[in-house]
Write a protein that holds these residues in place. Structure first.
Motif, PDB file in Angstrom:
ATOM      1  N   GLY A   8      48.095  41.767  48.019  1.00 16.36           N
ATOM      2  CA  GLY A   8      49.558  41.721  48.043  1.00 16.36           C
ATOM      3  C   GLY A   8      50.147  40.519  48.759  1.00 16.36           C
ATOM      4  N   CYS A  10      48.352  37.159  48.931  1.00 15.13           N
ATOM      5  CA  CYS A  10      47.841  35.834  48.533  1.00 15.13           C
ATOM      6  C   CYS A  10      48.767  35.217  47.475  1.00 15.13           C
ATOM      7  CB  CYS A  10      46.411  35.940  48.026  1.00 15.13           C
ATOM      8  SG  CYS A  10      46.264  36.703  46.406  1.00 15.13           S
ATOM      9  N   CYS A  13      48.647  37.157  44.078  1.00 13.42           N
ATOM     10  CA  CYS A  13      49.375  38.422  44.164  1.00 13.42           C
ATOM     11  C   CYS A  13      50.887  38.170  44.147  1.00 13.42           C
ATOM     12  CB  CYS A  13      48.992  39.166  45.435  1.00 13.42           C
ATOM     13  SG  CYS A  13      47.431  40.085  45.319  1.00 13.42           S
ATOM     14  N   CYS A  21      43.419  38.017  42.454  1.00 12.60           N
ATOM     15  CA  CYS A  21      43.387  38.100  43.920  1.00 12.60           C
ATOM     16  C   CYS A  21      41.954  37.930  44.436  1.00 12.60           C
ATOM     17  CB  CYS A  21      43.937  39.462  44.365  1.00 12.60           C
ATOM     18  SG  CYS A  21      43.800  39.748  46.143  1.00 12.60           S
TER      19      CYS A  21
HETATM   20 ZN   LIG Z   1      45.862  38.998  46.756  1.00 15.80          ZN
END
Ligand SMILES: [Zn+2]
Length: 281
Positions: A8, A10, A13, A21
């Motif tokens: 959530g 990177c 993401c 991811c």
């Molecule tokens: Zn990620």
């Protein structure tokens, strides 16, 4: 549920391609355990409420179906009345055919070297099937692929341009011959999606790729919106997943399920498409 907990945070993401991811904790990909258990911890945004008319078994099948949705819709951007050829009539290929049909494809062509798989595909979601000819002695793989595509075009009435051409190729076998045949077969300006993971290095007719100005994409798992559409297509009866569940096992017989899948058929000789393991009682 999507069986991969993405981070959530990177770049991928945050840019909406969470399937890329680098920190994903994907079920059954070492060192992470799979989902065979009473509980499985997952970020809530990767879990979906099943509509009342779907079973838990349908829910389990959303994973392979979403691979089909990702390749055909999200990346392949299929449009109504197009022609799609799918190489490899295993679970992912069959589901890609089903998605193409559900989204309005005019022709859905299944290609496989196994006649039984083609027979199943024809009864499921393929309008046409193609069993490639045998390779000639001394024939190079690329020459064989070219001949395969030419014979396929002649027998199925396919052309390089216009309404009888193949708009979209879904390569779900990973075999070099299929990759090459697909690139020869696809129309000028068409799209080729690689989903199958097989031969790691394949000779590509690169000149053909450039003169036909092809769009070529790799397809990995599934991303934003794929599960939602997969669930909706089944809930609206546009895709029937039940014929694909060839074997069912109790939770305590999970080892037998894996052995049967590995063998490709059960002791009674029935071929495996998808084996489902029930949850713990
Ligand atoms: Zn990620």
């Amino acid at each position: 549920m999507e069986p991969g907990a993405t981070c959530g945070y990177c770049e991928d993401c945050k840019h909406g391609r969470y399937q890329l991811c680098p920190d994903v904790e994907f079920a059954a990909t070492p060192p992470y355990d799979g989902t065979l258990g009473r509980y499985y911890k997952l970020p809530s945004h990767l879990a979906y409420l099943l509509p009342d008319n779907l079973s838990l078994e349908d829910g389990a099948m959303m994973e392979p179906l979403s691979v089909g949705v990702h390749s055909v819709r999200t990346l392949g951007q299929i449009k109504a009345n197009q022609t799609v050829a799918v190489f490899g009539a295993g679970p992912v290929g069959l589901l890609a055919l089903a998605v193409a049909k559900a989204l309005g494809a005019k022709r859905t062509i299944a290609v496989d070297i196994d006649q039984n798989r083609l027979d199943f595909a024809k009864g499921y979601a393929a309008t046409d099937v193609w069993l490639p000819p045998k390779k000639n002695e001394g024939e190079s793989i690329i020459d064989y692929s070219r001949r395969n595509s030419e014979e396929m075009k002649a027998k199925l009435g396919l052309t390089d341009r216009g309404p009888t051409s193949v708009d979209l190729i879904i390569e779900a076998s990973g075999a070099a011959v299929c990759v090459q045949t697909g690139l020869f077969l696809v129309r000028t300006g068409g799209t080729f999606i690689q989903v199958g993971m097989g031969t790691p290095e394949v000779t590509i007719p690169i000149t053909m790729l450039l003169v036909k100005e092809l769009t070529v994409k790799g397809s990995f798992r599934y991303g934003p919106g794929d599960y939602e559409l997969a669930i909706a297509l089944v809930a609206q009866n546009k895709i029937d997943l039940k014929p694909l569940v060839s074997h069912r096992f109790k939770f305590d017989d999970a080892v037998e399920a894996f052995q049967t899948t590995k063998a490709g058929k059960s002791a009674d000789g029935k071929g495996v498409i998808k084996a489902i393991i029930d949850g713990p009682q």
